[in-house]
Design a protein around this motif. Structure first.
Motif, PDB file in Angstrom:
ATOM      1  N   HIS A 183     -25.143 -24.966 -14.164  1.00  0.00           N
ATOM      2  CA  HIS A 183     -23.849 -24.281 -14.292  1.00  0.00           C
ATOM      3  C   HIS A 183     -23.820 -23.380 -15.535  1.00  0.00           C
ATOM      4  O   HIS A 183     -24.557 -23.628 -16.501  1.00  0.00           O
ATOM      5  N   HIS A 184     -22.940 -22.390 -15.486  1.00  0.00           N
ATOM      6  CA  HIS A 184     -22.791 -21.470 -16.627  1.00  0.00           C
ATOM      7  C   HIS A 184     -22.160 -22.200 -17.818  1.00  0.00           C
ATOM      8  O   HIS A 184     -21.142 -22.879 -17.657  1.00  0.00           O
ATOM      9  N   GLY A 185     -22.749 -22.032 -18.999  1.00  0.00           N
ATOM     10  CA  GLY A 185     -22.221 -22.681 -20.209  1.00  0.00           C
ATOM     11  C   GLY A 185     -21.040 -21.898 -20.788  1.00  0.00           C
ATOM     12  O   GLY A 185     -21.092 -21.418 -21.923  1.00  0.00           O
ATOM     13  N   ASP A 186     -19.977 -21.799 -20.009  1.00  0.00           N
ATOM     14  CA  ASP A 186     -18.851 -20.917 -20.364  1.00  0.00           C
ATOM     15  C   ASP A 186     -18.096 -21.328 -21.634  1.00  0.00           C
ATOM     16  O   ASP A 186     -17.675 -20.466 -22.413  1.00  0.00           O
ATOM     17  N   GLY A 187     -17.920 -22.640 -21.845  1.00  0.00           N
ATOM     18  CA  GLY A 187     -17.140 -23.093 -23.004  1.00  0.00           C
ATOM     19  C   GLY A 187     -17.819 -22.748 -24.322  1.00  0.00           C
ATOM     20  O   GLY A 187     -17.169 -22.317 -25.278  1.00  0.00           O
ATOM     21  N   VAL A 188     -19.138 -22.914 -24.368  1.00  0.00           N
ATOM     22  CA  VAL A 188     -19.884 -22.620 -25.598  1.00  0.00           C
ATOM     23  C   VAL A 188     -19.916 -21.104 -25.812  1.00  0.00           C
ATOM     24  O   VAL A 188     -19.709 -20.607 -26.916  1.00  0.00           O
ATOM     25  N   GLU A 189     -20.148 -20.367 -24.740  1.00  0.00           N
ATOM     26  CA  GLU A 189     -20.168 -18.906 -24.819  1.00  0.00           C
ATOM     27  C   GLU A 189     -18.849 -18.381 -25.389  1.00  0.00           C
ATOM     28  O   GLU A 189     -18.839 -17.592 -26.345  1.00  0.00           O
ATOM     29  N   GLU A 190     -17.757 -18.856 -24.810  1.00  0.00           N
ATOM     30  CA  GLU A 190     -16.423 -18.390 -25.243  1.00  0.00           C
ATOM     31  C   GLU A 190     -16.141 -18.760 -26.703  1.00  0.00           C
ATOM     32  O   GLU A 190     -15.596 -17.956 -27.462  1.00  0.00           O
ATOM     33  N   ALA A 191     -16.535 -19.942 -27.104  1.00  0.00           N
ATOM     34  CA  ALA A 191     -16.260 -20.402 -28.475  1.00  0.00           C
ATOM     35  C   ALA A 191     -16.903 -19.475 -29.509  1.00  0.00           C
ATOM     36  O   ALA A 191     -16.361 -19.280 -30.601  1.00  0.00           O
ATOM     37  N   PHE A 192     -18.049 -18.894 -29.165  1.00  0.00           N
ATOM     38  CA  PHE A 192     -18.772 -18.062 -30.139  1.00  0.00           C
ATOM     39  C   PHE A 192     -18.790 -16.580 -29.761  1.00  0.00           C
ATOM     40  O   PHE A 192     -19.637 -15.827 -30.238  1.00  0.00           O
ATOM     41  N   LYS A 205     -27.019 -20.955 -11.695  1.00  0.00           N
ATOM     42  CA  LYS A 205     -26.744 -20.467 -10.348  1.00  0.00           C
ATOM     43  C   LYS A 205     -25.460 -19.658 -10.465  1.00  0.00           C
ATOM     44  O   LYS A 205     -24.476 -20.120 -11.047  1.00  0.00           O
ATOM     45  N   TYR A 206     -25.479 -18.423  -9.938  1.00  0.00           N
ATOM     46  CA  TYR A 206     -24.298 -17.566 -10.033  1.00  0.00           C
ATOM     47  C   TYR A 206     -23.853 -17.108  -8.656  1.00  0.00           C
ATOM     48  O   TYR A 206     -24.637 -16.519  -7.905  1.00  0.00           O
ATOM     49  N   ASP A 207     -22.628 -17.449  -8.339  1.00  0.00           N
ATOM     50  CA  ASP A 207     -21.989 -16.970  -7.121  1.00  0.00           C
ATOM     51  C   ASP A 207     -20.499 -17.033  -7.414  1.00  0.00           C
ATOM     52  O   ASP A 207     -19.896 -18.110  -7.396  1.00  0.00           O
ATOM     53  N   ASN A 240     -30.264 -17.384  -8.106  1.00  0.00           N
ATOM     54  CA  ASN A 240     -29.886 -17.814  -6.755  1.00  0.00           C
ATOM     55  C   ASN A 240     -30.506 -19.165  -6.420  1.00  0.00           C
ATOM     56  O   ASN A 240     -31.356 -19.677  -7.154  1.00  0.00           O
ATOM     57  N   ASP A 241     -30.126 -19.694  -5.285  1.00  0.00           N
ATOM     58  CA  ASP A 241     -30.640 -20.985  -4.815  1.00  0.00           C
ATOM     59  C   ASP A 241     -32.176 -21.010  -4.781  1.00  0.00           C
ATOM     60  O   ASP A 241     -32.803 -19.988  -4.517  1.00  0.00           O
ATOM     61  N   GLY A 242     -32.723 -22.185  -5.028  1.00  0.00           N
ATOM     62  CA  GLY A 242     -34.130 -22.431  -4.701  1.00  0.00           C
ATOM     63  C   GLY A 242     -35.162 -21.947  -5.699  1.00  0.00           C
ATOM     64  O   GLY A 242     -36.353 -21.935  -5.392  1.00  0.00           O
TER      65      GLY A 242
END
Ligand code: V1S
Ligand code: CA
Ligand code: ZN
Length: 393
Positions: A183-192, A205-207, A240-242
């Motif tokens: 998963h995207h590490g959104d909380g850490v990214e946003e904090a900094f 994985k991005y969708d 993507n997957d796989g």
């Protein structure tokens, strides 16, 4: 036992708290703190504790958590009690203040203790790096990368990673954060987002419509205002997957190699979410224990202070294999861990096969279709390379 000896000249510290592992998110919830017990049982059965400094981590204090989280949020988190929810009403009437109480972030008994112990381990690890008592710190109970300043998200309530990095920033001018959770590490990214002292890199994985949390596109690189020093300091690697070990290793080494060269971090924080492994209940990749561990090995080669966090991981036997293998990478110089599981491991049946490195066929039967073309991966590397022109140490 396993031939693992304590190498001279560098220290690994291991931070955990058995009290954390007895908490339950609920019967159907994918997050099972018990996976930490299974991981430790494998780590100890291999005899690895003899090659590390082992600490029972304490709970982080309110003041420590407040270095990142808002006091409104912490006060609420400290007082909420699990609501007895009638079965058929489950998920329908949650108390969604601060996003707490829904099906992703349920309220359960001892929630505040669970969160503060997770952060306590991460913070203890960061402190050991700062005091140079440790060269590599391991906190498998941490890695809860989605939590925001005043909001729970995606099974994460307290962002132990941000709290630990804030501690590292007291001693190190620049910290590199790397996130291999699926998963995207959104909380850490946003904090900094608004500092050039932390560079965040997430592989995921991005969708945007069908995969949590839906953020982390290739060109999301931090708010692009002229006066924001943090612009260009968020790197996103949407996949993507796989994806296979071979592709992932190539991309990881190429990207991280270029970033370290340009950004020159004083310390590295690596989130090792094990849901990027093949066969994960929520994940979609085809990574094996070897490929996942290769990321740890690559980071270790820089000989910088390194902290390893856990994170996601929803098939406990895979989680235990990955984090045991990665613990062995942290402690061992040249001697490789035995690929056969030790004779006596508690809950041995859980592992199904007696190898640390099951094949894709053993894990999945039929591997997932790989939807990552080499061309796309090259384009990603090119974008990151161009982005790095705006970054200076
Ligand atoms: N994917 C997924 C998934 N599965 C669940 C879930 C399933 C059963 C339950 F009883 C409770 C929750 N939630 C999700 C995701 C959140 C994934 C969090 C990953 C965390 C991490 O590994 O990165 C770090 C520890 N949530 C969603 O997809 C949100 C919904 C949109 C769909 C699912 N429902 C249950 C909630 C809303
Ligand atoms: Ca990630
Ligand atoms: Zn995850």
């Amino acid at each position: 036992e396993s031939g693992i000896t304590r190498p001279k000249g560098y220290n690994v510290s291991f931070h955990c708290n058995p009290d954390m592992e007895k908490h339950h998110f609920g019967m159907t919830h994918p997050m099972k703190p018990w996976r930490l017990t299974l991981s430790k049982s494998l780590i100890y059965s291999y005899g690895m504790s003899f090659a590390m400094d082992n600490y029972v981590s304490r709970a982080a204090t309110y003041e420590e958590l407040a270095t990142f989280h808002s006091t409104d949020y912490l006060d609420f988190l400290g007082t909420v009690l699990p609501e007895p929810v009638p079965r058929d009403l489950e998920n329908q009437n949650p108390d969604l203040k601060f996003n707490l109480g829904g099906s992703d972030c349920p309220l359960f008994d001892g929630l505040y203790d669970y969160c503060s112990m997770s952060a306590g381990g991460a913070l203890d690890g960061a402190r050991k790096l700062c005091s140079k008592q440790s060269d590599i710190a391991i906190a498998w109970g941490g890695g809860l990368h989605h939590a925001k300043k005043a909001e729970a998200s995606g099974f994460c309530y307290i962002n132990d990673i941000v709290v630990a990095i804030l501690q590292l920033l007291r001693y190190y001018p620049r910290v590199l954060y790397i996130d291999i959770d699926v998963h995207h590490g959104d909380g850490v990214e946003e904090a900094f987002f608004s500092t050039d002292r932390v560079m965040t890199v997430s592989f995921h994985k991005y969708d945007p419509n069908n995969f949590f949390p839906g953020t982390g596109a290739l060109d999301d690189n931090g708010p692009k205002s002229e006066h924001n020093p943090g612009a260009h300091h968020a790197v996103n690697v949407p996949l993507n997957d796989g994806i296979t070990d071979e592709q992932y290793e190539w991309l990881f080494n190429s990207i991280i190699g270029r970033i370290v060269e340009k950004f020159r971090p004083g310390a590295i924080a690596l989130q090792c979410g094990a849901d990027s492994l093949a066969g994960d209940r929520l994940g979609r990749f085809n990574l094996q224990v070897q490929g996942h561990g290769a990321c740890v090995e690559f980071c270790k080669k820089y000989n910088l202070p390194l902290i390893l966090f856990g994170g996601g991981g929803y098939t406990p036997r895979n989680v235990a294999r990955a984090w045991a293998y990665e613990t062995s990478i942290a402690i061992s110089c040249d001697d490789k861990i035995s690929p056969t599981l030790p004779q006596h491991v508690p809950w041995r049946d859980q592992f199904r096969q007696d190898t640390l490195f099951p094949t894709l066929e053993q894990i999945l039967g039929e591997p997932r279709v790989n939807r990552n073309s080499q061309k796309r991966l090259q384009d990603i590397l090119q974008h990151v390379t161009e982005q790095l022109r705006f970054v200076q140490a």
